[in-house]
Design a protein around this motif. Structure first.
Motif, mmCIF file in Angstrom:
data_model
loop_
_atom_site.group_PDB
_atom_site.id
_atom_site.type_symbol
_atom_site.label_atom_id
_atom_site.label_comp_id
_atom_site.label_asym_id
_atom_site.label_seq_id
_atom_site.Cartn_x
_atom_site.Cartn_y
_atom_site.Cartn_z
ATOM 1 N N ILE A 2 -119.540 -48.610 79.243
ATOM 2 C CA ILE A 2 -118.279 -48.110 78.679
ATOM 3 C C ILE A 2 -117.313 -47.814 79.838
ATOM 4 O O ILE A 2 -117.671 -47.088 80.767
ATOM 5 N N VAL A 3 -116.121 -48.396 79.779
ATOM 6 C CA VAL A 3 -115.162 -48.215 80.875
ATOM 7 C C VAL A 3 -113.870 -47.588 80.344
ATOM 8 O O VAL A 3 -113.328 -48.024 79.315
ATOM 9 N N LEU A 4 -113.409 -46.563 81.063
ATOM 10 C CA LEU A 4 -112.088 -45.981 80.793
ATOM 11 C C LEU A 4 -111.086 -46.724 81.663
ATOM 12 O O LEU A 4 -111.302 -46.886 82.871
ATOM 13 N N GLY A 5 -109.994 -47.191 81.060
ATOM 14 C CA GLY A 5 -108.941 -47.889 81.803
ATOM 15 C C GLY A 5 -107.662 -47.071 81.793
ATOM 16 O O GLY A 5 -107.347 -46.415 80.792
ATOM 17 N N ALA A 315 -100.239 -57.629 69.951
ATOM 18 C CA ALA A 315 -100.353 -56.191 70.222
ATOM 19 C C ALA A 315 -100.797 -55.901 71.650
ATOM 20 O O ALA A 315 -100.596 -54.795 72.154
ATOM 21 N N LEU A 316 -101.402 -56.876 72.319
ATOM 22 C CA LEU A 316 -101.884 -56.641 73.689
ATOM 23 C C LEU A 316 -101.113 -57.462 74.723
ATOM 24 O O LEU A 316 -101.558 -57.602 75.862
ATOM 25 N N CYS A 317 -99.953 -58.027 74.330
ATOM 26 C CA CYS A 317 -99.143 -58.784 75.298
ATOM 27 C C CYS A 317 -98.438 -57.844 76.265
ATOM 28 O O CYS A 317 -98.463 -58.036 77.475
ATOM 29 N N THR A 318 -97.777 -56.827 75.728
ATOM 30 C CA THR A 318 -97.067 -55.899 76.612
ATOM 31 C C THR A 318 -98.085 -54.927 77.228
ATOM 32 O O THR A 318 -99.247 -54.863 76.814
ATOM 33 N N ASP A 319 -97.611 -54.173 78.210
ATOM 34 C CA ASP A 319 -98.527 -53.384 79.026
ATOM 35 C C ASP A 319 -99.359 -52.403 78.200
ATOM 36 O O ASP A 319 -98.846 -51.719 77.319
ATOM 37 N N ASN A 320 -100.638 -52.361 78.517
ATOM 38 C CA ASN A 320 -101.580 -51.481 77.820
ATOM 39 C C ASN A 320 -102.752 -51.216 78.742
ATOM 40 O O ASN A 320 -102.876 -51.855 79.795
ATOM 41 N N ALA A 321 -103.612 -50.291 78.360
ATOM 42 C CA ALA A 321 -104.747 -49.983 79.232
ATOM 43 C C ALA A 321 -106.031 -50.669 78.786
ATOM 44 O O ALA A 321 -106.995 -50.722 79.552
ATOM 45 N N MET A 323 -106.392 -53.757 78.508
ATOM 46 C CA MET A 323 -106.555 -54.901 79.409
ATOM 47 C C MET A 323 -107.087 -54.461 80.776
ATOM 48 O O MET A 323 -107.811 -55.198 81.435
ATOM 49 N N ILE A 324 -106.725 -53.243 81.173
ATOM 50 C CA ILE A 324 -107.212 -52.733 82.466
ATOM 51 C C ILE A 324 -108.688 -52.350 82.342
ATOM 52 O O ILE A 324 -109.508 -52.654 83.214
#
Ligand code: KG4
Ligand code: ZN
Length: 364
Positions: A2-5, A315-321, A323-324
């Motif tokens: 599990i990763v927090l971004g 919904a995930l094209c613009t900046d989000n976490a 993807m990080i």
């Protein structure tokens, strides 16, 4: 796993929790648009302070939403660049602190790698392709700060095929919207205005179209739009453009951008095919990839070239976490973690071997 971004590279404060098998357990995004509106653009110092004020509560919301505590984490990933240094420092320092509490690795993610790998988290928008996007693929990365075609060979393994000589494509959308009095961010507003417009009314240039290679340029298009606006006789008191003028200008601008992106991507598919015979997958990612007209035109290109288009879910094209966090998952699986001596990188090219383009580095 599990990763927090954490994402703080520009004007979104975001935190997300993603599992090793690609489940998005939480995805919180707080936009700072209202903080910057009075200034007519993003003010780095305002952005840094806004990130600092919001970061703790956004992370708490993401952790609560996922129903986990810090002890459940396998790693914490943060955007380490490229972007505005003040925001990057807030995200990176917060991430490092949490790794010390949770006793887990820290992962510095290149923000562009986050965009590049999102389709491997979600699959594309195109139904049947959901879930399986393998390397290598051609990537059209179109955002507020970037416009590039890259061969994505693996995690951390990118070869740039082309980039912009001047403005990024999202930046061009934002400036065009400002000229048309539409507001910020410009992309979605231009897209909405263009819906009722006639894209053939104004003959705008298609910079770089027909040229060899995969490079881009948008400044001439921007200037041509300004000239087209000035050439319209004002038909309202005060000299404002009519709604029909705005719609036609927006549609003409969007068509010109789409034409250029399709032309450059066609060359990109050829170059990519030379390097990877038999491979013909093109992925489109970044904020501008949310544009329906551009997605449709790229779909036509792919069909024409017998290629597979994988469009990042809107919904995930613009900046989000998310993807990080996902890039963090991919890196953690390969043992690619970073030390606490990592320093945020305002400039961080995906392909360090690519020569600097003219004007490159002026934008993050
Ligand atoms: O990827 P992103 O959120 O931030 C950067 O990393 O730069 O991209 C933001 C950019 C803005 O320039 C915005 O105007 C543009 O993406 N954008 C769009 C659309 N939605 C966002 N451009 C065209 N059409 C859209 N629907
Ligand atoms: Zn971005």
């Amino acid at each position: 796993m599990i990763v927090l971004g954490i994402e703080t590279s520009c004007d979104e404060t975001a935190a997300a929790v993603v599992s090793g098998d690609g489940e998005i357990l939480a995805n919180e995004v707080l936009s700072q648009i209202e903080d910057h509106r009075p200034f007519g653009g993003i003010v780095p110092e305002v952005a840094a302070r806004a990130h600092l004020l919001a970061i703790d509560s956004i992370i708490s919301r993401a952790m609560d939403g996922a129903g986990i505590g810090f002890a459940d984490l396998s790693a914490v990933a943060a955007s380490g660049g490229p972007g505005l240094i003040g925001g990057l420092m807030v995200g990176v320092m917060t991430a490092k602190a949490i790794t010390q509490v949770a006793n887990v690795p820290f992962i510095a993610v290149n923000h562009l790698e986050g965009h590049a790998l999102t389709v491997r988290l979600t699959g594309g928008d195109n139904g049947a392709d959901a879930g399986g996007v393998d390397f290598p693929y051609l990537l059209l990365l179109v955002s507020g700060g970037h416009c590039q075609l890259l061969a994505v060979k693996g995690v951390g393994d990118y070869r740039r095929l082309g980039t912009t000589f001047d403005d990024a494509v999202g930046e061009a959308f934002d400036k065009a919207a400002k000229m048309l009095g539409l507001g910020y961010p410009g992309g979605p507003l231009i897209e909405a205005a263009a819906e009722d417009g006639d894209g053939t009314r104004f003959k705008l240039p298609r910079p770089m179209k027909g040229r060899a290679g995969c490079d881009f340029s948008f400044s001439g298009l921007k200037t041509a739009l300004r000239r087209a606006i000035l050439d319209i006789p004002p038909d309202l008191p005060g000299g404002a453009l009519s709604a029909a003028d705005v719609a036609d200008l927006a549609a003409s601008f969007q068509d010109a951008v789409a034409d250029v992106l399709v032309d450059r991507s066609r060359n990109g598919l050829i170059l990519f095919g030379d390097q990877f015979p038999g491979q013909a997958t093109i992925v489109v990612a970044g904020g501008v990839a949310a544009n329906g007209a551009i997605r449709a035109r790229l779909g036509e290109l792919a069909a024409d070239k017998k290629a597979r288009l994988i469009a990042t879910p809107v919904a995930l094209c613009t900046d989000n976490a998310a993807m990080i966090a996902w890039a963090g998952v991919e890196r953690l699986k390969l043992g690619l973690t970073d030390g606490l001596d990592f320093r945020p990188r305002p400039r961080w090219p995906l392909d360090p071997t690519a020569p600097a383009a003219i004007y490159a580095g002026v934008k993050a």
